[in-house]
Design a protein around this motif. Structure first.
Motif, PDB file in Angstrom:
ATOM      1  N   ALA A 119       0.755  -1.262  -0.075  1.00 43.46           N
ATOM      2  CA  ALA A 119       0.199   0.060  -0.053  1.00 43.46           C
ATOM      3  C   ALA A 119       0.828   1.414   0.167  1.00 43.46           C
ATOM      4  O   ALA A 119       0.516   2.255  -0.724  1.00 43.46           O
ATOM      5  CB  ALA A 119      -0.954  -0.265   1.186  1.00 43.46           C
ATOM      6  N   ASP A 120       1.916   1.317   0.671  1.00 40.79           N
ATOM      7  CA  ASP A 120       2.736   2.499   0.767  1.00 40.79           C
ATOM      8  C   ASP A 120       3.529   2.619  -0.707  1.00 40.79           C
ATOM      9  O   ASP A 120       3.505   3.647  -1.144  1.00 40.79           O
ATOM     10  CB  ASP A 120       3.907   1.960   1.996  1.00 40.79           C
ATOM     11  N   GLN A 121       3.680   1.369  -1.249  1.00 39.27           N
ATOM     12  CA  GLN A 121       4.432   1.614  -2.557  1.00 39.27           C
ATOM     13  C   GLN A 121       3.441   2.162  -3.309  1.00 39.27           C
ATOM     14  O   GLN A 121       3.594   3.092  -4.425  1.00 39.27           O
ATOM     15  CB  GLN A 121       4.911   0.115  -3.090  1.00 39.27           C
ATOM     16  N   GLU A 122       2.371   1.891  -3.413  1.00 42.86           N
ATOM     17  CA  GLU A 122       1.256   2.342  -4.408  1.00 42.86           C
ATOM     18  C   GLU A 122       0.998   3.953  -4.056  1.00 42.86           C
ATOM     19  O   GLU A 122       1.006   4.455  -4.962  1.00 42.86           O
ATOM     20  CB  GLU A 122      -0.183   1.797  -4.195  1.00 42.86           C
ATOM     21  N   PHE A 123       1.186   4.168  -2.801  1.00 44.52           N
ATOM     22  CA  PHE A 123       1.126   5.853  -2.416  1.00 44.52           C
ATOM     23  C   PHE A 123       2.124   6.385  -3.082  1.00 44.52           C
ATOM     24  O   PHE A 123       2.051   7.625  -3.589  1.00 44.52           O
ATOM     25  CB  PHE A 123       0.870   5.701  -0.818  1.00 44.52           C
ATOM     26  N   HIS A 124       3.495   6.203  -3.015  1.00 45.89           N
ATOM     27  CA  HIS A 124       4.612   6.643  -3.496  1.00 45.89           C
ATOM     28  C   HIS A 124       4.191   6.958  -5.135  1.00 45.89           C
ATOM     29  O   HIS A 124       4.794   7.716  -5.684  1.00 45.89           O
ATOM     30  CB  HIS A 124       5.713   6.095  -3.399  1.00 45.89           C
ATOM     31  N   GLN A 125       3.826   5.825  -5.746  1.00 49.22           N
ATOM     32  CA  GLN A 125       3.526   5.859  -7.225  1.00 49.22           C
ATOM     33  C   GLN A 125       2.723   7.169  -7.511  1.00 49.22           C
ATOM     34  O   GLN A 125       2.773   7.728  -8.490  1.00 49.22           O
ATOM     35  CB  GLN A 125       3.169   4.426  -7.825  1.00 49.22           C
ATOM     36  N   ALA A 126       1.693   7.191  -6.714  1.00 47.56           N
ATOM     37  CA  ALA A 126       0.792   8.067  -6.857  1.00 47.56           C
ATOM     38  C   ALA A 126       1.379   9.378  -6.645  1.00 47.56           C
ATOM     39  O   ALA A 126       0.867  10.506  -7.307  1.00 47.56           O
ATOM     40  CB  ALA A 126      -0.673   7.887  -6.003  1.00 47.56           C
ATOM     41  N   ARG A 127       2.151   9.669  -5.582  1.00 49.67           N
ATOM     42  CA  ARG A 127       2.565  10.788  -5.489  1.00 49.67           C
ATOM     43  C   ARG A 127       3.660  11.275  -6.311  1.00 49.67           C
ATOM     44  O   ARG A 127       3.796  12.360  -6.948  1.00 49.67           O
ATOM     45  CB  ARG A 127       3.542  10.847  -3.858  1.00 49.67           C
ATOM     46  N   ILE A 128       4.472  10.294  -6.990  1.00 50.63           N
ATOM     47  CA  ILE A 128       5.397  10.908  -8.266  1.00 50.63           C
ATOM     48  C   ILE A 128       4.450  11.119  -9.396  1.00 50.63           C
ATOM     49  O   ILE A 128       4.813  12.133 -10.275  1.00 50.63           O
ATOM     50  CB  ILE A 128       6.078   9.688  -8.618  1.00 50.63           C
ATOM     51  N   ALA A 129       3.441  10.659  -9.878  1.00 49.59           N
ATOM     52  CA  ALA A 129       2.524  11.102 -10.704  1.00 49.59           C
ATOM     53  C   ALA A 129       2.051  12.536 -10.336  1.00 49.59           C
ATOM     54  O   ALA A 129       1.830  13.299 -11.477  1.00 49.59           O
ATOM     55  CB  ALA A 129       1.318  10.110 -11.175  1.00 49.59           C
ATOM     56  N   TRP A 130       1.665  12.448  -9.248  1.00 51.26           N
ATOM     57  CA  TRP A 130       1.167  13.960  -8.532  1.00 51.26           C
ATOM     58  C   TRP A 130       2.124  14.981  -8.895  1.00 51.26           C
ATOM     59  O   TRP A 130       1.990  16.193  -9.230  1.00 51.26           O
ATOM     60  CB  TRP A 130       0.729  13.806  -7.361  1.00 51.26           C
ATOM     61  N   LEU A 131       3.405  14.599  -8.468  1.00 57.35           N
ATOM     62  CA  LEU A 131       4.470  15.793  -8.546  1.00 57.35           C
ATOM     63  C   LEU A 131       4.679  16.247 -10.023  1.00 57.35           C
ATOM     64  O   LEU A 131       4.855  17.323 -10.448  1.00 57.35           O
ATOM     65  CB  LEU A 131       5.793  15.056  -7.891  1.00 57.35           C
ATOM     66  N   GLN A 132       4.832  15.186 -10.902  1.00 58.16           N
ATOM     67  CA  GLN A 132       4.658  15.573 -12.416  1.00 58.16           C
ATOM     68  C   GLN A 132       3.454  16.620 -12.808  1.00 58.16           C
ATOM     69  O   GLN A 132       3.845  17.207 -13.701  1.00 58.16           O
ATOM     70  CB  GLN A 132       4.743  14.115 -13.201  1.00 58.16           C
ATOM     71  N   GLY A 133       2.142  16.064 -12.339  1.00 55.03           N
ATOM     72  CA  GLY A 133       1.175  16.982 -12.668  1.00 55.03           C
ATOM     73  C   GLY A 133       1.285  18.377 -12.303  1.00 55.03           C
ATOM     74  O   GLY A 133       1.176  19.494 -12.841  1.00 55.03           O
ATOM     75  N   VAL A 134       1.894  18.495 -10.889  1.00 54.37           N
ATOM     76  CA  VAL A 134       2.158  19.928 -10.451  1.00 54.37           C
ATOM     77  C   VAL A 134       3.239  20.547 -11.384  1.00 54.37           C
ATOM     78  O   VAL A 134       3.066  21.816 -11.439  1.00 54.37           O
ATOM     79  CB  VAL A 134       2.618  19.858  -8.932  1.00 54.37           C
ATOM     80  N   ALA A 135       4.287  19.949 -11.492  1.00 52.13           N
ATOM     81  CA  ALA A 135       5.310  20.602 -12.358  1.00 52.13           C
ATOM     82  C   ALA A 135       4.622  21.011 -13.667  1.00 52.13           C
ATOM     83  O   ALA A 135       5.020  22.202 -14.280  1.00 52.13           O
ATOM     84  CB  ALA A 135       6.550  19.719 -12.600  1.00 52.13           C
ATOM     85  N   GLN A 136       4.117  20.323 -14.343  1.00 50.34           N
ATOM     86  CA  GLN A 136       3.444  20.384 -15.654  1.00 50.34           C
ATOM     87  C   GLN A 136       2.699  21.688 -15.572  1.00 50.34           C
ATOM     88  O   GLN A 136       2.561  22.748 -16.340  1.00 50.34           O
ATOM     89  CB  GLN A 136       2.770  19.242 -16.272  1.00 50.34           C
ATOM     90  N   ARG A 137       1.632  21.930 -14.513  1.00 49.39           N
ATOM     91  CA  ARG A 137       0.747  22.976 -14.242  1.00 49.39           C
ATOM     92  C   ARG A 137       1.529  24.174 -14.291  1.00 49.39           C
ATOM     93  O   ARG A 137       1.251  25.130 -14.679  1.00 49.39           O
ATOM     94  CB  ARG A 137      -0.081  22.718 -13.301  1.00 49.39           C
ATOM     95  N   LEU A 138       2.860  24.269 -13.630  1.00 56.51           N
ATOM     96  CA  LEU A 138       3.739  25.464 -13.352  1.00 56.51           C
ATOM     97  C   LEU A 138       4.104  25.702 -14.479  1.00 56.51           C
ATOM     98  O   LEU A 138       4.430  27.029 -14.916  1.00 56.51           O
ATOM     99  CB  LEU A 138       4.595  24.778 -12.314  1.00 56.51           C
ATOM    100  N   GLN A 139       4.758  25.045 -15.352  1.00 61.69           N
ATOM    101  CA  GLN A 139       5.433  25.255 -16.689  1.00 61.69           C
ATOM    102  C   GLN A 139       4.413  25.727 -17.734  1.00 61.69           C
ATOM    103  O   GLN A 139       4.855  26.448 -18.464  1.00 61.69           O
ATOM    104  CB  GLN A 139       6.151  23.944 -17.126  1.00 61.69           C
ATOM    105  N   ASP A 140       3.270  25.257 -17.821  1.00 65.18           N
ATOM    106  CA  ASP A 140       2.147  25.735 -18.503  1.00 65.18           C
ATOM    107  C   ASP A 140       1.696  27.067 -18.153  1.00 65.18           C
ATOM    108  O   ASP A 140       1.430  27.858 -18.971  1.00 65.18           O
ATOM    109  CB  ASP A 140       0.995  25.016 -18.550  1.00 65.18           C
ATOM    110  N   THR A 141       1.660  27.353 -16.974  1.00 60.55           N
ATOM    111  CA  THR A 141       1.512  28.800 -16.505  1.00 60.55           C
ATOM    112  C   THR A 141       2.614  29.734 -17.090  1.00 60.55           C
ATOM    113  O   THR A 141       2.601  30.875 -17.296  1.00 60.55           O
ATOM    114  CB  THR A 141       1.603  29.025 -14.843  1.00 60.55           C
ATOM    115  N   VAL A 142       3.835  29.340 -16.970  1.00 58.69           N
ATOM    116  CA  VAL A 142       5.076  29.937 -17.572  1.00 58.69           C
ATOM    117  C   VAL A 142       4.725  30.187 -19.152  1.00 58.69           C
ATOM    118  O   VAL A 142       5.138  31.318 -19.488  1.00 58.69           O
ATOM    119  CB  VAL A 142       6.414  29.303 -17.233  1.00 58.69           C
ATOM    120  N   ALA A 143       4.398  29.179 -19.683  1.00 63.55           N
ATOM    121  CA  ALA A 143       3.977  29.362 -21.057  1.00 63.55           C
ATOM    122  C   ALA A 143       3.125  30.164 -21.510  1.00 63.55           C
ATOM    123  O   ALA A 143       3.126  30.921 -22.753  1.00 63.55           O
ATOM    124  CB  ALA A 143       3.621  27.756 -21.724  1.00 63.55           C
TER     125      ALA A 143
END
Length: 490
Positions: free
Chosen positions: A453-477
């Protein structure tokens, strides 16, 4: 005939013609088209259906378009990150591309000032001393040759009357070329600052993903240890151990790749700052240190052409092409040059400035093209073709700019939707982990289920971090697509 000339109407016409000729000679007329800024596209929205649904909420952060939201020149400060502000400041002061663009701008300004000198009289002075031998035989005389010194002091003044406005159009083109360079500098500033901000966001995202991945590797190591013990006890198949070791190896292989990307982002920041990678040291940064701007500028589509440096640069290039038509047209007509010269000539320095040695001349020269094999005519046609080409290029730049804004608006909407889904997935993984831990404390499940369960949580967190970064970079765009605060007023 005298009676005809004595008529008041005829005399008035003659005086008017003379006055018109004098005005033409003094002020000149302007050949070629007078440049006017192309009209902006007649649209009221960037995308079909207007702006995305408001507000765009995800991961506890909301974004909304507002007509009151300003787009400042230092737009990167809206992210509230001291690390980003510091990196941008270093880049703006040390970047070699900026230095080159500024030097090109200064060069164009000096060329413009040099070209403006054509409107003033050209004054030259000279002094010469020579020893000559004169032979009267050349004029049919049998007198003996004469050997003498000749000293000359002269000054000359020349002025080309810009009757057809060719010089005025030339200086107009130089001013427009200066504008091309000026907006080129602003475009370079915008590209540089965007690259720095994006590199810092990517660097923060890679750092956070490395931390999350290493935590997952630690969990898998513990899971492998437990599964191996179960396999040795005969409670589990050894293939389960191999499967977990395979997953662990894949995660361990992803860490160097992430570290390489982070290092490449840091090397890029060093180069953008005008420093060697070995001499550049970056402070630690995390996505949690970067604030997502809540208020986004709601720009009127028609005003975009006055805000983006690349559009303004294309407009200035169109101005250059328009002025070049006037220069080529003026070259088809006669040119009038006024000259005057004077000085002293004498064979002795002691009597050098004696009035008997004074010389002077006044002249007016008219040069008219008669036959050049069609060169001047086709040069004008080439200027017209260049204008048509530049006008098409300007239109393409405007279309590309509107397309970029439309793409970014859709991307921001999709980013919010995707990040919202990723947030729900991470929340669900968090709750699942919490429930498994409760069951483990109650003795109904084993510790291995907690690790899964902890591993699944970290996988979801990595995907979440990528989504946060993409949103920030699209704001820059978005800020870049709207012109980044650089426009023809600052």
């Amino acid at each position: 005939m005298r009676g005809v000339l004595a008529r008041p109407g005829v005399r008035r016409s003659i005086w008017c013609a003379a006055a018109l000729l004098c005005l033409l000679l003094l002020n000149g007329c302007m050949m070629g088209p007078d440049f006017s800024r192309p009209p902006p596209p007649k649209v009221s929205q960037f995308v079909t259906g207007g702006l995305p649904a408001q507000p765009m909420e995800a991961a506890g952060a909301s974004q909304r378009f507002s007509a009151l939201a300003d787009l400042p020149t230092d737009w990167w400060t809206l992210f509230g990150s001291p690390a980003i502000d510091s990196a941008v400041s270093e880049a703006l002061t040390g970047n070699a591309t900026i230095e080159s663009a500024q030097a090109a701008l200064r060069q164009s300004e000096d060329e413009m000032r040099a070209g403006a000198g054509v409107f003033l009289p050209q004054i030259d002075a000279g002094f010469g001393a020579s020893r000559q031998k004169y032979s009267p035989v050349r004029i049919g005389s049998d007198q003996p040759s004469t050997l003498f010194n000749l000293f000359t002091l002269s000054a000359s003044v020349s002025y080309v009357l810009d009757i057809w406005g060719g010089h005025a159009r030339m200086v107009e083109a130089l001013r427009a070329r200066d504008d091309v360079q000026r907006y080129g500098v602003l475009a370079t500033y915008l590209t540089l600052t965007a690259n720095v901000v994006n590199a810092q966001i990517a660097r923060a995202a890679y750092a956070d993903q490395i931390v999350a991945t290493r935590e997952m590797i630690g969990l898998l190591q513990e899971e492998v240890r437990i599964t191996r013990a179960q396999a040795q006890a005969g409670a589990s198949a050894y293939s389960a151990v191999l499967t977990l070791e395979n997953e662990q190896a894949k995660l361990e292989a992803s860490v160097p790749a992430l570290a390489l990307k982070r290092a490449q982002a840091e090397d890029l920041l060093a180069v953008l700052s005008g420093m060697l990678p070995a001499d550049w040291h970056a402070p630690a940064i995390s996505l949690s240190d970067i604030t997502l701007p809540a208020a986004l500028p709601d720009t009127v589509p028609a005003s975009l052409v006055h805000h983006r440096p690349d559009i303004l640069q294309a407009e200035a290039a169109l101005h250059v092409a328009s002025a070049d038509i006037g220069v080529a047209t003026a070259n088809l007509f006669p040119q009038l040059t006024l000259t005057a010269s004077g000085g002293y000539e004498n064979t002795s320095m002691s009597a050098f400035l004696h009035r008997n040695g004074q010389v002077w001349a006044v002249a007016a020269d008219v040069t008219a093209p008669v036959f050049h094999g069609g060169t001047l005519w086709f040069q004008r046609k080439a200027a017209l073709d260049a204008y048509a080409q530049t006008r098409a290029s300007y239109r393409q730049v405007v279309l590309s700019a509107f397309g970029e804004v439309a793409d970014v608006l859709r991307a921001l909407d999709n980013d919010a939707r995707a990040l919202d889904a990723q947030t729900r997935a991470m929340d669900a993984a968090t709750q699942a982990l919490h429930l498994v831990r409760i069951d483990y404390e109650a003795g109904t499940v084993g510790y291995l289920q907690i690790l899964v369960a902890d591993q699944e949580f970290h996988q979801a967190r990595i995907a979440w971090l990528q989504g946060v970064a993409q949103r920030l970079q699209d704001t820059v765009a978005l800020y870049v697509a709207l012109g980044g605060g650089w426009n023809d007023r600052n």
